[in-house]
Structure formats: C-alpha cells, structure tokens
Scaffold this active site. Structure first.
Site, PDB file in Angstrom:
ATOM      1  CG  HIS A 257      -0.215  -0.291   2.515  1.00 20.54           C
ATOM      2  ND1 HIS A 257       0.716   0.575   3.032  1.00 20.54           N
ATOM      3  CD2 HIS A 257      -0.258  -1.344   3.368  1.00 20.54           C
ATOM      4  CE1 HIS A 257       1.189   0.101   4.165  1.00 20.54           C
ATOM      5  NE2 HIS A 257       0.625  -1.087   4.386  1.00 20.54           N
TER       6      HIS A 257
ATOM      7  CG  HIS B  77       4.292  -1.775   1.957  1.00 23.91           C
ATOM      8  ND1 HIS B  77       2.981  -2.155   2.026  1.00 23.91           N
ATOM      9  CD2 HIS B  77       4.947  -2.487   2.908  1.00 23.91           C
ATOM     10  CE1 HIS B  77       2.831  -3.066   2.975  1.00 23.91           C
ATOM     11  NE2 HIS B  77       4.011  -3.285   3.530  1.00 23.91           N
TER      12      HIS B  77
ATOM     13  CD  GLN C 196       6.626 -11.690  10.137  1.00 18.57           C
ATOM     14  OE1 GLN C 196       7.693 -11.769   9.540  1.00 18.57           O
ATOM     15  NE2 GLN C 196       6.022 -10.536  10.343  1.00 18.57           N
TER      16      GLN C 196
ATOM     17  N   GLY D 135       8.936   0.647   8.326  1.00 16.11           N
ATOM     18  CA  GLY D 135       7.943   1.655   8.701  1.00 16.11           C
ATOM     19  C   GLY D 135       7.858   1.827  10.211  1.00 16.11           C
TER      20      GLY D 135
ATOM     21  CG  ASP E 231       4.741  -3.023  11.783  1.00 15.77           C
ATOM     22  OD1 ASP E 231       3.809  -3.547  12.398  1.00 15.77           O
ATOM     23  OD2 ASP E 231       4.730  -2.867  10.547  1.00 15.77           O
TER      24      ASP E 231
ATOM     25  CD  GLN F 172       8.688  -5.413  11.703  1.00 11.09           C
ATOM     26  OE1 GLN F 172       8.075  -6.456  11.775  1.00 11.09           O
ATOM     27  NE2 GLN F 172       8.592  -4.612  10.651  1.00 11.09           N
TER      28      GLN F 172
ATOM     29  CB  VAL G  87       1.627   6.516   4.773  1.00  8.28           C
ATOM     30  CG1 VAL G  87       0.701   7.222   3.785  1.00  8.28           C
ATOM     31  CG2 VAL G  87       3.097   6.750   4.387  1.00  8.28           C
TER      32      VAL G  87
ATOM     33  CG  LEU H  47      -1.937   4.002   4.430  1.00  5.48           C
ATOM     34  CD1 LEU H  47      -1.303   4.146   3.049  1.00  5.48           C
ATOM     35  CD2 LEU H  47      -3.443   3.959   4.280  1.00  5.48           C
TER      36      LEU H  47
ATOM     37  CB  SER I 215      -1.130  -5.586   4.398  1.00  5.60           C
ATOM     38  OG  SER I 215       0.062  -4.997   3.943  1.00  5.60           O
TER      39      SER I 215
HETATM   40  O1  PAF Z   1       6.890  -5.563   8.614  1.00  3.48           O
HETATM   41  C1  PAF Z   1       6.794  -6.560   7.876  1.00  3.48           C
HETATM   42  O2  PAF Z   1       6.128  -6.534   6.833  1.00  3.48           O
HETATM   43  C2  PAF Z   1       7.465  -7.864   8.280  1.00  3.48           C
HETATM   44  O3  PAF Z   1       7.426  -8.060   9.652  1.00  3.48           O
HETATM   45  C3  PAF Z   1       8.909  -7.978   7.737  1.00  3.48           C
HETATM   46  C4  PAF Z   1       9.815  -6.934   8.353  1.00  3.48           C
HETATM   47  C5  PAF Z   1       8.905  -7.858   6.240  1.00  3.48           C
HETATM   48  C6  PAF Z   1       9.473  -9.361   8.122  1.00  3.48           C
HETATM   49  O4  PAF Z   1       8.717 -10.393   7.584  1.00  3.48           O
END
Ligand code: PAF
Length: 273
Positions: free
Chosen positions: A29, A32, A56, A142, A145, A148, A171, A179, A181
């Site tokens: 989106h 990304h 994950q 981004g 997250d 992360q 965004v 935004l 997915s």
């Molecule tokens: O943020 C994500 O889309 C996922 O956690 C990543 C970093 C691509 C790892 O699979």
C-alpha cells in the site's frame, strides 16, 4: 525491474552491488510505497523483498487470511523505480526445518511481544536471513511497526550487522487510519470505526502536551474514548522509545502504542510524543 525467486539467482544479480533493501510481506500500500520511494531516492539500487513469513504468525488463521496481491505489488514496485523484487517461496526461504533463530531480548518483552508469543523471533530470524542474503547497505522499515523497528535496530547493533536501519514515518488515510495491509480485511462497519484508534492516540498525546504526566490517567482517558462495541483493545501503552518498556511517569520522549481488534482484524498504531 527484475523479478527473482531463488536465492542463487538473486546473489548472482546483486554480486557487486549491495542494493538497499525494503523488506515486506506484500499486499503493498502507500505506506510501503513511501518506503520504496525513500529508498529509490537515497540509493543507487533498491531491492524489495515480498515474503509472507510463516514463522512470525502466531495465529494460523491470520497467516491463511493474510492478503496476497503479487501482480499489483510488482506493478507498484516497478512504477516507483525499484530495481529488483525478490519473491521467494516458503521452501526457498525454509528448505529444511529452521533450527537457528534470532531472539532479541528486553525490547520485545512488552506490547506485541506479550500478545503474540514467538512473533518477534520469527521477524528477527527472517530479517536476519534477508540481511545475509542481500548484504544491504541500508534497509527501510515503517514506524507503524514501532517495536519491530526498535528490535531490528537493537539486533543489528548487538550482532554487528553492517547495515544502516532507516525508519520511515507512518502514512495515514485522510481520516487518520494508519495504512496497513490488514485494512483491506475490514468490513464497512469496522472500517468506519477504525479511525478511533488514531484519535485515541492523539487524545493521549494532547493530554501529555497539556502537562499530564501520570501514565495511568492518560491511558484511562484514551481507553475511555475507545469504548465502542466494535473495538476490542489488546493494549494501549506509553513506552520509552528505545526499550519499548512501559513508563509510569512521562518525563521524556515516549511512544504511545495500541493494538485492537476490529471484528476479526487486529490493527496496531503508535505516535511519538
Ligand atoms: O513488517 C513486515 O512486513 C514484516 O514483519 C517484515 C519486516 C517484512 C518481516 O517479515
């Protein structure tokens, strides 16, 4: 733009190049898009990885329902000037049962770490695999997250991975919804309710800006604003920006983060204060 699906071909293509990397799980989106645009602007070569990483997902239904839109993803990558898309199969990334994992401690203890057991181990492990495959000079993630991103910064520092981690701001839709997915999985009613998440974060941020320092009171007011039967909050927390640990008194920069279910769809968001 080249589409590559095996590690061997990828390594041949990027041999001397070290592209910048935008790791994704596809269903791309505009958030990304911002990562890819930023990378294309800042680096001679940009690679995008598209891989829905099974390790994950702590919830099999979430993995099964995760949107997959490869054709549209490729078109977006191409239009934004990406040079390579790496879209491997699960067998390519995990040809045998994975026995080596990356665990990043402390920064993964709260928020998503508490609610999604094993999630961050899966993310750290696949991101480390991607870093080994690409040897990128920079990688883009981004801020939506946020935990992360904080974990990956810690991982590359502690494991001396020679990559610069670039965080890119969230965004949002015009109504404030971050935004994601997963937004496309919302039905109309829950989509209408979803901007309340960001509004609750803004309310908390305003309270802090007005001088409130007590996290419990700030969280209480923000949670009260989310008393909608369409929304089920997992957490709303005020954390320090480095270790992502809850603070009881706000006396420096913080992140306010939340996770909530809207029907079957779990969304996360955060703001900086
Ligand atoms: O943020 C994500 O889309 C996922 O956690 C990543 C970093 C691509 C790892 O699979």
């Amino acid at each position: 733009m080249k589409l590559v699906s095996t590690i061997r071909e990828l390594r041949e293509r990027i041999a001397a190049d070290c592209p910048a990397l935008v790791p994704t799980m596809g269903a791309l989106h505009a958030g990304h898009g911002r990562l890819i645009e930023t990378s294309v602007r800042e680096n001679p070569t940009t690679a995008v990885s598209i891989f829905v990483n099974p390790t994950q997902f702590n919830n099999p239904a979430d993995l099964a329902n995760y949107p997959r839109t490869l054709d549209a993803d490729l078109a977006l990558c191409e239009s934004l000037g990406a040079d390579i898309v790496f879209a491997p199969s699960v067998d390519e990334m995990y040809p045998r049962p994975q026995r080596a994992f990356v665990d990043v401690e402390r920064v993964t203890k709260h928020l998503e770490g508490a609610f999604r057991p094993g999630h961050f181990r899966g993310v750290a492990t696949v991101v480390m695999k991607l870093f080994q495959i690409f040897e990128p000079r920079r990688a883009y993630f981004g801020e939506k997250d946020y935990q992360q991103l904080a974990m990956i910064r810690r991982m590359v520092e502690d494991l001396n991975v020679p990559v610069e981690i670039v965080g890119v701001p969230t965004v949002r839709e015009p109504d404030g919804l971050a935004l994601s997915s997963r937004n496309r999985l919302l039905d109309a009613e829950h989509r209408r309710a979803a901007p309340q998440l960001y509004r609750a974060l803004l309310l908390a941020a305003e309270n802090i800006a007005e001088g409130e320092r007590d996290s419990a009171r700030i969280k209480c007011a923000a949670l009260a604003s989310l008393a909608d039967p369409l929304i089920r909050v997992d957490y709303l927390e005020i954390v320090d920006p480095v270790w992502v640990e809850p603070v009881s008194i706000v006396d420096g920069p913080v992140r306010i983060a939340l996770a909530a279910y809207l029907g079957p769809v779990r969304l996360i968001d955060n703001v900086a204060v």
